[in-house]
Design a protein around this motif. Structure first.
Motif, PDB file in Angstrom:
ATOM      1  N   VAL A 151       7.480 -13.632 -38.605  1.00 47.32           N
ATOM      2  CA  VAL A 151       7.401 -14.826 -39.448  1.00 47.32           C
ATOM      3  C   VAL A 151       8.664 -15.667 -39.285  1.00 47.32           C
ATOM      4  O   VAL A 151       9.758 -15.239 -39.651  1.00 47.32           O
ATOM      5  CB  VAL A 151       7.211 -14.442 -40.930  1.00 47.32           C
ATOM      6  N   LYS A 152       8.511 -16.832 -38.717  1.00 50.89           N
ATOM      7  CA  LYS A 152       9.638 -17.742 -38.515  1.00 50.89           C
ATOM      8  C   LYS A 152       9.744 -18.779 -39.633  1.00 50.89           C
ATOM      9  O   LYS A 152      10.833 -19.212 -39.982  1.00 50.89           O
ATOM     10  CB  LYS A 152       9.489 -18.475 -37.175  1.00 50.89           C
ATOM     11  N   ARG A 153       8.590 -19.206 -40.162  1.00 50.09           N
ATOM     12  CA  ARG A 153       8.559 -20.229 -41.201  1.00 50.09           C
ATOM     13  C   ARG A 153       7.486 -19.904 -42.239  1.00 50.09           C
ATOM     14  O   ARG A 153       6.382 -19.493 -41.900  1.00 50.09           O
ATOM     15  CB  ARG A 153       8.243 -21.612 -40.602  1.00 50.09           C
ATOM     16  N   ILE A 154       7.834 -20.126 -43.500  1.00 52.07           N
ATOM     17  CA  ILE A 154       6.858 -20.083 -44.585  1.00 52.07           C
ATOM     18  C   ILE A 154       6.897 -21.437 -45.283  1.00 52.07           C
ATOM     19  O   ILE A 154       7.966 -21.911 -45.678  1.00 52.07           O
ATOM     20  CB  ILE A 154       7.121 -18.930 -45.586  1.00 52.07           C
ATOM     21  N   ALA A 155       5.757 -22.082 -45.390  1.00 49.50           N
ATOM     22  CA  ALA A 155       5.678 -23.446 -45.927  1.00 49.50           C
ATOM     23  C   ALA A 155       5.489 -23.434 -47.445  1.00 49.50           C
ATOM     24  O   ALA A 155       4.574 -22.781 -47.956  1.00 49.50           O
ATOM     25  CB  ALA A 155       4.529 -24.196 -45.264  1.00 49.50           C
ATOM     26  N   LEU A 156       6.366 -24.170 -48.123  1.00 47.54           N
ATOM     27  CA  LEU A 156       6.286 -24.314 -49.576  1.00 47.54           C
ATOM     28  C   LEU A 156       6.390 -25.792 -49.937  1.00 47.54           C
ATOM     29  O   LEU A 156       6.998 -26.576 -49.204  1.00 47.54           O
ATOM     30  CB  LEU A 156       7.431 -23.566 -50.269  1.00 47.54           C
ATOM     31  N   LEU A 174       9.323 -11.205 -56.868  1.00 51.46           N
ATOM     32  CA  LEU A 174       9.043 -10.178 -55.863  1.00 51.46           C
ATOM     33  C   LEU A 174      10.297  -9.835 -55.061  1.00 51.46           C
ATOM     34  O   LEU A 174      10.239  -9.049 -54.106  1.00 51.46           O
ATOM     35  CB  LEU A 174       7.932 -10.651 -54.921  1.00 51.46           C
ATOM     36  N   GLN A 175      11.421 -10.453 -55.443  1.00 53.19           N
ATOM     37  CA  GLN A 175      12.720 -10.221 -54.813  1.00 53.19           C
ATOM     38  C   GLN A 175      12.688 -10.551 -53.310  1.00 53.19           C
ATOM     39  O   GLN A 175      13.274  -9.845 -52.485  1.00 53.19           O
ATOM     40  CB  GLN A 175      13.174  -8.770 -55.041  1.00 53.19           C
ATOM     41  N   LEU A 176      12.020 -11.658 -52.998  1.00 53.65           N
ATOM     42  CA  LEU A 176      11.916 -12.105 -51.611  1.00 53.65           C
ATOM     43  C   LEU A 176      12.604 -13.446 -51.367  1.00 53.65           C
ATOM     44  O   LEU A 176      12.965 -13.758 -50.241  1.00 53.65           O
ATOM     45  CB  LEU A 176      10.433 -12.236 -51.212  1.00 53.65           C
ATOM     46  N   LEU A 177      12.788 -14.225 -52.408  1.00 56.02           N
ATOM     47  CA  LEU A 177      13.257 -15.595 -52.249  1.00 56.02           C
ATOM     48  C   LEU A 177      14.633 -15.680 -51.586  1.00 56.02           C
ATOM     49  O   LEU A 177      14.835 -16.460 -50.649  1.00 56.02           O
ATOM     50  CB  LEU A 177      13.277 -16.313 -53.607  1.00 56.02           C
ATOM     51  N   GLU A 178      15.568 -14.900 -52.051  1.00 56.86           N
ATOM     52  CA  GLU A 178      16.932 -14.966 -51.505  1.00 56.86           C
ATOM     53  C   GLU A 178      16.953 -14.600 -50.022  1.00 56.86           C
ATOM     54  O   GLU A 178      17.624 -15.257 -49.221  1.00 56.86           O
ATOM     55  CB  GLU A 178      17.859 -14.047 -52.291  1.00 56.86           C
ATOM     56  N   SER A 179      16.231 -13.561 -49.646  1.00 58.11           N
ATOM     57  CA  SER A 179      16.209 -13.128 -48.243  1.00 58.11           C
ATOM     58  C   SER A 179      15.565 -14.174 -47.358  1.00 58.11           C
ATOM     59  O   SER A 179      16.057 -14.471 -46.260  1.00 58.11           O
ATOM     60  CB  SER A 179      15.456 -11.797 -48.114  1.00 58.11           C
ATOM     61  N   LEU A 180      14.470 -14.768 -47.817  1.00 57.39           N
ATOM     62  CA  LEU A 180      13.778 -15.793 -47.028  1.00 57.39           C
ATOM     63  C   LEU A 180      14.665 -17.025 -46.861  1.00 57.39           C
ATOM     64  O   LEU A 180      14.702 -17.630 -45.785  1.00 57.39           O
ATOM     65  CB  LEU A 180      12.454 -16.167 -47.697  1.00 57.39           C
ATOM     66  N   LYS A 185      13.965 -19.314 -43.453  1.00 56.60           N
ATOM     67  CA  LYS A 185      12.530 -19.277 -43.153  1.00 56.60           C
ATOM     68  C   LYS A 185      11.716 -20.279 -43.970  1.00 56.60           C
ATOM     69  O   LYS A 185      10.562 -20.557 -43.637  1.00 56.60           O
ATOM     70  CB  LYS A 185      11.981 -17.865 -43.408  1.00 56.60           C
ATOM     71  N   ILE A 186      12.289 -20.800 -45.031  1.00 50.48           N
ATOM     72  CA  ILE A 186      11.517 -21.662 -45.919  1.00 50.48           C
ATOM     73  C   ILE A 186      11.491 -23.099 -45.408  1.00 50.48           C
ATOM     74  O   ILE A 186      12.540 -23.715 -45.202  1.00 50.48           O
ATOM     75  CB  ILE A 186      12.078 -21.624 -47.351  1.00 50.48           C
ATOM     76  N   ALA A 187      10.295 -23.621 -45.200  1.00 46.45           N
ATOM     77  CA  ALA A 187      10.110 -25.014 -44.786  1.00 46.45           C
ATOM     78  C   ALA A 187       9.502 -25.771 -45.958  1.00 46.45           C
ATOM     79  O   ALA A 187       8.398 -25.444 -46.407  1.00 46.45           O
ATOM     80  CB  ALA A 187       9.189 -25.092 -43.575  1.00 46.45           C
ATOM     81  N   ARG A 188      10.227 -26.757 -46.477  1.00 47.36           N
ATOM     82  CA  ARG A 188       9.768 -27.502 -47.650  1.00 47.36           C
ATOM     83  C   ARG A 188       8.966 -28.733 -47.237  1.00 47.36           C
ATOM     84  O   ARG A 188       9.364 -29.472 -46.328  1.00 47.36           O
ATOM     85  CB  ARG A 188      10.968 -27.960 -48.483  1.00 47.36           C
ATOM     86  N   ALA A 189       7.864 -28.938 -47.916  1.00 45.62           N
ATOM     87  CA  ALA A 189       7.040 -30.131 -47.702  1.00 45.62           C
ATOM     88  C   ALA A 189       7.147 -31.023 -48.932  1.00 45.62           C
ATOM     89  O   ALA A 189       7.601 -30.587 -50.000  1.00 45.62           O
ATOM     90  CB  ALA A 189       5.581 -29.746 -47.467  1.00 45.62           C
ATOM     91  N   GLN A 190       6.715 -32.269 -48.788  1.00 38.32           N
ATOM     92  CA  GLN A 190       6.798 -33.204 -49.911  1.00 38.32           C
ATOM     93  C   GLN A 190       5.949 -32.731 -51.082  1.00 38.32           C
ATOM     94  O   GLN A 190       6.362 -32.830 -52.235  1.00 38.32           O
ATOM     95  CB  GLN A 190       6.332 -34.595 -49.476  1.00 38.32           C
ATOM     96  N   GLU A 200      -1.805 -25.235 -41.370  1.00 40.56           N
ATOM     97  CA  GLU A 200      -3.019 -25.584 -40.639  1.00 40.56           C
ATOM     98  C   GLU A 200      -2.703 -25.981 -39.194  1.00 40.56           C
ATOM     99  O   GLU A 200      -3.474 -25.684 -38.274  1.00 40.56           O
ATOM    100  CB  GLU A 200      -3.754 -26.711 -41.350  1.00 40.56           C
ATOM    101  N   ARG A 201      -1.565 -26.618 -38.984  1.00 44.66           N
ATOM    102  CA  ARG A 201      -1.161 -27.024 -37.633  1.00 44.66           C
ATOM    103  C   ARG A 201      -0.448 -25.911 -36.868  1.00 44.66           C
ATOM    104  O   ARG A 201      -0.053 -26.100 -35.719  1.00 44.66           O
ATOM    105  CB  ARG A 201      -0.249 -28.249 -37.707  1.00 44.66           C
ATOM    106  N   GLY A 202      -0.258 -24.767 -37.507  1.00 45.11           N
ATOM    107  CA  GLY A 202       0.410 -23.664 -36.847  1.00 45.11           C
ATOM    108  C   GLY A 202       1.919 -23.800 -36.795  1.00 45.11           C
ATOM    109  O   GLY A 202       2.597 -23.084 -36.054  1.00 45.11           O
ATOM    110  N   GLU A 203       2.479 -24.700 -37.607  1.00 49.04           N
ATOM    111  CA  GLU A 203       3.924 -24.907 -37.632  1.00 49.04           C
ATOM    112  C   GLU A 203       4.623 -23.922 -38.572  1.00 49.04           C
ATOM    113  O   GLU A 203       5.850 -23.879 -38.627  1.00 49.04           O
ATOM    114  CB  GLU A 203       4.231 -26.341 -38.041  1.00 49.04           C
ATOM    115  N   ALA A 204       3.856 -23.157 -39.324  1.00 49.22           N
ATOM    116  CA  ALA A 204       4.391 -22.106 -40.191  1.00 49.22           C
ATOM    117  C   ALA A 204       3.414 -20.938 -40.134  1.00 49.22           C
ATOM    118  O   ALA A 204       2.198 -21.140 -40.075  1.00 49.22           O
ATOM    119  CB  ALA A 204       4.551 -22.603 -41.628  1.00 49.22           C
ATOM    120  N   GLU A 205       3.958 -19.731 -40.125  1.00 47.89           N
ATOM    121  CA  GLU A 205       3.108 -18.534 -40.042  1.00 47.89           C
ATOM    122  C   GLU A 205       2.425 -18.220 -41.367  1.00 47.89           C
ATOM    123  O   GLU A 205       1.458 -17.463 -41.423  1.00 47.89           O
ATOM    124  CB  GLU A 205       3.936 -17.324 -39.603  1.00 47.89           C
TER     125      GLU A 205
END
Length: 279
Positions: A151-156, A174-180, A185-190, A200-205
């Motif tokens: 996992v390279k990117r997670i979209a939020l 879930l104690q995941l936010l700080e590590s991500l 790894k976090i990619a923010r959208a508007q 959907e475009r495959g830009e985030a896993e």
């Protein structure tokens, strides 16, 4: 003056009177709401267009409800979708809107505090889910899998947007936010639809969106549904703004959005009325 000429003059005068009388009555009724108004009352503020600024996740839903509401009427409902936070700020700054449907109580309260709201109702709720591109190339099944090297990117959605805040709450509990965040790894959208598009475009896993968003994205799939105890209650608040309170059509639409007829469309789109449990 002889009798035939006098008779002609009388007939012509009567016809002229009828013509003047008929021209003085406005027979055009733009809609049912306008027809119910007393003569001339509200004509200066009445508009055949209703503007509703709404959370991005409700775009298709509101377009469907608006079409059902305005069918057969000369009324246009214009849906202005976007992030609840940005829309609220626009409304507070004077952007024209009759109604506001936001995806959290927070932004409804800010609009009320700015004294631009007439009244409001808690209308809908939703579910938060984790999605992946069709086929799940990174093999993600559980939230913990987001830490995988696959996992390279997670979209939020953005941090100030309701969907983004709910996602952050889930990942933090879930104690995941700080590590991500530390692994960048976090990619923010508007907004939540932007996050959906990344996946959907495959830009985030993976991405975190509302369950209803998946209905408009055939190239993604849901791999996990989050427990609602992990985040604040998801509540879509419908606000009748003071501008809309002067528009009989906007008031009618505000009421229609709370009707049984609208409930059927909500259920079809995967939304639930506040207070209704899952079936």
């Amino acid at each position: 003056m002889n009798a035939p000429i006098r008779k002609c003059i009388e007939i012509a005068g009567a016809a002229l009177c009828c013509l003047i009388t008929s021209c003085g009555n406005d027979s055009v009724v733009p809609s049912k709401a306008a027809a119910s108004l007393p003569a001339n009352e509200g004509r200066e503020v009445w508009s055949a267009e209703i503007v509703i600024s709404a959370a991005a996740s409700t775009k298709e839903l509101l377009e469907s409800v608006a079409s059902d509401f305005s069918g057969g009427l000369k009324t246009t409902v214009r849906v202005n979708p976007g992030p609840s936070s940005s829309l609220a700020n626009q409304i507070i700054e004077g952007a024209p809107a009759d109604l506001f449907l936001c995806a959290s109580r927070e932004w409804a309260e800010k609009v009320k505090e700015a004294d631009v709201a007439e009244r409001s109702v808690e209308l809908l709720t939703n579910t938060l889910v984790m999605i992946v591109p069709k086929g799940n190339p990174a093999g993600i099944k559980r939230p913990i899998d987001l830490l995988s090297s696959q996992v390279k990117r997670i979209a939020l959605a953005g941090e100030n947007v309701p969907a983004g805040k709910y996602a952050d709450q889930v990942l933090a509990k879930l104690q995941l936010l700080e590590s991500l965040a530390a692994d960048n790894k976090i990619a923010r959208a508007q907004d939540v639809r932007g996050a959906l598009s990344f996946v959907e475009r495959g830009e985030a896993e993976a991405g975190i969106v509302y369950s209803t968003d998946v209905n408009v994205a055939p190239n993604v799939e849901v791999v996990h549904e989050f427990d609602s105890a992990l985040h604040d209650e998801i509540v879509y608040v419908l606000v009748l703004l003071k501008r809309g309170a002067k528009n009989p059509e906007a008031i009618s639409f505000f009421e229609y959005l709370q009707s049984d007829g609208a409930d059927e469309l909500y259920a079809k789109a995967g939304f639930r009325r506040v207070g209704q449990g899952k079936e």
